[in-house]
Design a protein around this motif. Sequence first.
Motif, short mmCIF file in Angstrom:
data_model
loop_
_atom_site.label_atom_id
_atom_site.label_comp_id
_atom_site.label_asym_id
_atom_site.label_seq_id
_atom_site.Cartn_x
_atom_site.Cartn_y
_atom_site.Cartn_z
N ARG A 16 0.86 -1.18 0.00
CA ARG A 16 0.00 0.00 0.00
C ARG A 16 0.90 1.23 0.00
NH1 ARG A 16 -1.29 3.94 3.32
NH2 ARG A 16 -3.28 4.98 3.02
N ARG A 110 -2.96 -1.09 -8.34
CA ARG A 110 -4.40 -1.29 -8.19
C ARG A 110 -4.89 -0.34 -7.10
NH1 ARG A 110 -3.09 -6.55 -5.21
NH2 ARG A 110 -3.61 -6.07 -3.07
N THR A 111 -6.15 0.00 -7.15
CA THR A 111 -6.71 0.81 -6.08
C THR A 111 -7.77 -0.03 -5.39
OG1 THR A 111 -8.34 1.78 -7.58
CG2 THR A 111 -6.31 3.00 -7.26
N GLU A 112 -7.80 0.13 -4.08
CA GLU A 112 -8.67 -0.72 -3.27
C GLU A 112 -9.10 0.10 -2.06
OE1 GLU A 112 -7.02 -4.92 -3.18
OE2 GLU A 112 -7.36 -4.55 -1.03
#
Length: 122
Positions: A16, A110-112
């Motif tokens: 992250r 990626r975005t989460e």
Amino acid sequence: MTLTVSPIPPALPWTRVCAVSDILPGTGVCALIAGQQVAVFRVAGRVFALGNLDPFTGVGVLSRGLTGSYTRDGQTRLKVASPLLKHTFDLETGESLETPGVRVPVYATRTEGGDVWTGSLA
Ligand code: FES
């Protein structure tokens, strides 16, 4: 001219980086992941991750570069210009737009849950 950056990206664990909202649209941030400087950009609603080192100078500045777009084969693509010598690189492929064969490593993103993650490409 001596190039200082290997185009082969070192393995990067999925990490992250920050919240998407921490990156102003159209700009980048630099993250240190597993000892690698990674430039993470938020441009045109997408997130890109490249090695932060400018291969022409060996200096970690790409995250501070100006982003923009260019057209290739009738397609609009995104780029970043190194703040030092203004060399430009495709945000998706890391390719130098001026010097064929030169590229910076690119990483998967990626975005989460509003957070940006980066890792090695599969
Ligand atoms: S951005 Fe640090 S030297 Fe230009």
